[in-house]
Scaffold this active site. Structure first.
Site, mmCIF file in Angstrom:
data_model
loop_
_atom_site.group_PDB
_atom_site.id
_atom_site.type_symbol
_atom_site.label_atom_id
_atom_site.label_comp_id
_atom_site.label_asym_id
_atom_site.label_seq_id
_atom_site.Cartn_x
_atom_site.Cartn_y
_atom_site.Cartn_z
ATOM 1 N N THR A 38 0.771 -1.201 0.108
ATOM 2 C CA THR A 38 0.061 0.012 -0.229
ATOM 3 C C THR A 38 0.696 1.257 0.024
ATOM 4 O O THR A 38 1.956 1.321 0.634
ATOM 5 C CB THR A 38 -0.905 0.194 1.311
ATOM 6 N N GLU A 88 -4.265 4.557 3.173
ATOM 7 C CA GLU A 88 -3.396 3.697 2.464
ATOM 8 C C GLU A 88 -4.244 3.157 1.139
ATOM 9 O O GLU A 88 -5.196 2.851 1.350
ATOM 10 C CB GLU A 88 -2.918 2.398 3.111
HETATM 11 C C1 LIG Z 1 -8.316 -3.362 0.936
HETATM 12 C C2 LIG Z 1 -7.862 -3.212 2.259
HETATM 13 C C3 LIG Z 1 -8.483 -3.671 3.239
HETATM 14 C C4 LIG Z 1 -7.965 -3.524 4.712
HETATM 15 N N1 LIG Z 1 -8.917 -3.856 5.688
HETATM 16 C C5 LIG Z 1 -8.476 -3.865 6.610
HETATM 17 C C6 LIG Z 1 -9.157 -4.027 7.870
HETATM 18 O O1 LIG Z 1 -10.442 -4.350 7.915
HETATM 19 N N2 LIG Z 1 -8.747 -4.114 9.298
HETATM 20 C C7 LIG Z 1 -7.200 -3.936 9.464
HETATM 21 O O2 LIG Z 1 -6.949 -3.772 10.638
HETATM 22 N N3 LIG Z 1 -6.639 -3.527 8.530
HETATM 23 C C8 LIG Z 1 -7.244 -3.419 7.246
HETATM 24 N N4 LIG Z 1 -6.134 -3.117 6.090
HETATM 25 C C9 LIG Z 1 -4.878 -2.391 6.463
HETATM 26 C C10 LIG Z 1 -3.865 -3.344 6.617
HETATM 27 O O3 LIG Z 1 -3.855 -3.748 7.957
HETATM 28 C C11 LIG Z 1 -2.586 -2.544 6.384
HETATM 29 O O4 LIG Z 1 -2.603 -2.235 4.987
HETATM 30 C C12 LIG Z 1 -1.338 -3.042 6.731
HETATM 31 O O5 LIG Z 1 -1.219 -2.990 8.222
HETATM 32 C C13 LIG Z 1 -0.229 -2.527 5.981
HETATM 33 O O6 LIG Z 1 0.224 -1.406 6.570
HETATM 34 P P1 LIG Z 1 1.794 -0.922 6.570
HETATM 35 O O7 LIG Z 1 2.371 -0.844 5.033
HETATM 36 O O8 LIG Z 1 1.730 0.678 7.226
HETATM 37 O O9 LIG Z 1 2.459 -1.761 7.363
HETATM 38 C C14 LIG Z 1 -6.691 -3.247 4.987
HETATM 39 C C15 LIG Z 1 -5.975 -2.602 3.719
HETATM 40 C C16 LIG Z 1 -6.288 -2.945 2.654
HETATM 41 C C17 LIG Z 1 -5.375 -2.312 1.306
#
Ligand SMILES: Cc1cc2nc3c(=O)[nH]c(=O)nc-3n(C[C@H](O)[C@H](O)[C@H](O)COP(=O)(O)O)c2cc1C
Length: 197
Positions: free
Chosen positions: A63, A127
């Site tokens: 992301t 993100e």
């Molecule tokens: C389409 C999509 C849906 C997501 N849904 C959730 C969610 O429902 N709950 C959650 O805790 N994180 C969700 N995430 C976030 C992920 O936890 C997050 O992208 C991950 O922590 C990576 O973050 P970082 O690159 O800062 O480490 C989602 C991410 C995406 C792209």
């Protein structure tokens, strides 16, 4: 009444609901009406920031984080959760062309706006996962996005696999939702101006 992200940020947050097996299998294939309705479209832009890096490593879903300054644009008008729309990354950074023409096109995206309850983040983030196989990362590049619809609230999960499965469903739902004519036309929106000659 649904609280905006800005209102939610000012007080104690209730824990995010946990996704259960039953609600996972019953997810619809398309989200939102046939035509974007207010508060959409929402326009966002900023230089891509580094997140914690777990998206690519842990979840197979890299992301691009928007800078904090771009958050008020979205958090005053809408709630936390998962959204769909289109995004474009500038091919250049510091005057150098670093991305290919394909990578710098207007591409479908899914956006997570919230506190990532699964990872217990302390800060609100926006993100964007662009649905394209990029050959390099693009930190520091300018990114523009038009958010066109809402998919679901952000949730907590019993396992990393359950979160991954839901993100895969989000991507399918986003692509189906964006394939409708009133959404597809945003690919040509003049807001997306990088690299157009
Ligand atoms: C389409 C999509 C849906 C997501 N849904 C959730 C969610 O429902 N709950 C959650 O805790 N994180 C969700 N995430 C976030 C992920 O936890 C997050 O992208 C991950 O922590 C990576 O973050 P970082 O690159 O800062 O480490 C989602 C991410 C995406 C792209």
């Amino acid at each position: 009444m649904v609280e905006t992200a800005a209102q939610l940020a000012t007080h104690e947050r209730p824990p995010a609901p946990v996704r259960t097996e039953t609600s996972r299998v019953n997810r619809p294939d398309v989200a939102g009406p046939d035509k974007p309705e207010p508060p959409f479209p929402i326009h966002l832009s900023g230089a891509v920031q580094k997140g914690f890096g777990r998206g690519g490593k842990d979840l197979g879903c890299p992301t691009a984080n928007l800078p904090d300054e771009s958050l008020p644009q979205i958090s005053t008008v809408t709630q936390t959760g998962v959204y769909y729309g289109y995004a474009q990354v500038s091919s250049t950074r510091d005057g150098q062309t670093l991305l290919s023409k394909e990578e710098a096109k207007v591409l479908p995206m899914v956006m997570s706006l919230g506190w990532n309850p699964f990872y217990k983040n302390k800060q609100l983030t926006a993100e964007i996962h662009i649905m394209h196989d990029f050959k390099t990362d693009f930190y520091g590049h300018e990114m523009k996005a038009i958010v066109l619809g809402y998919i679901r609230p952000e949730l907590d999960y019993v396992s990393r696999e359950a979160l991954i499965e839901d993100i895969e469903t989000d991507k399918r739902v986003a692509l189906n939702s964006l394939a409708r004519p009133e959404y597809e036309k945003y690919i040509e929106d003049p807001y997306f101006g990088f690299d157009r000659n």
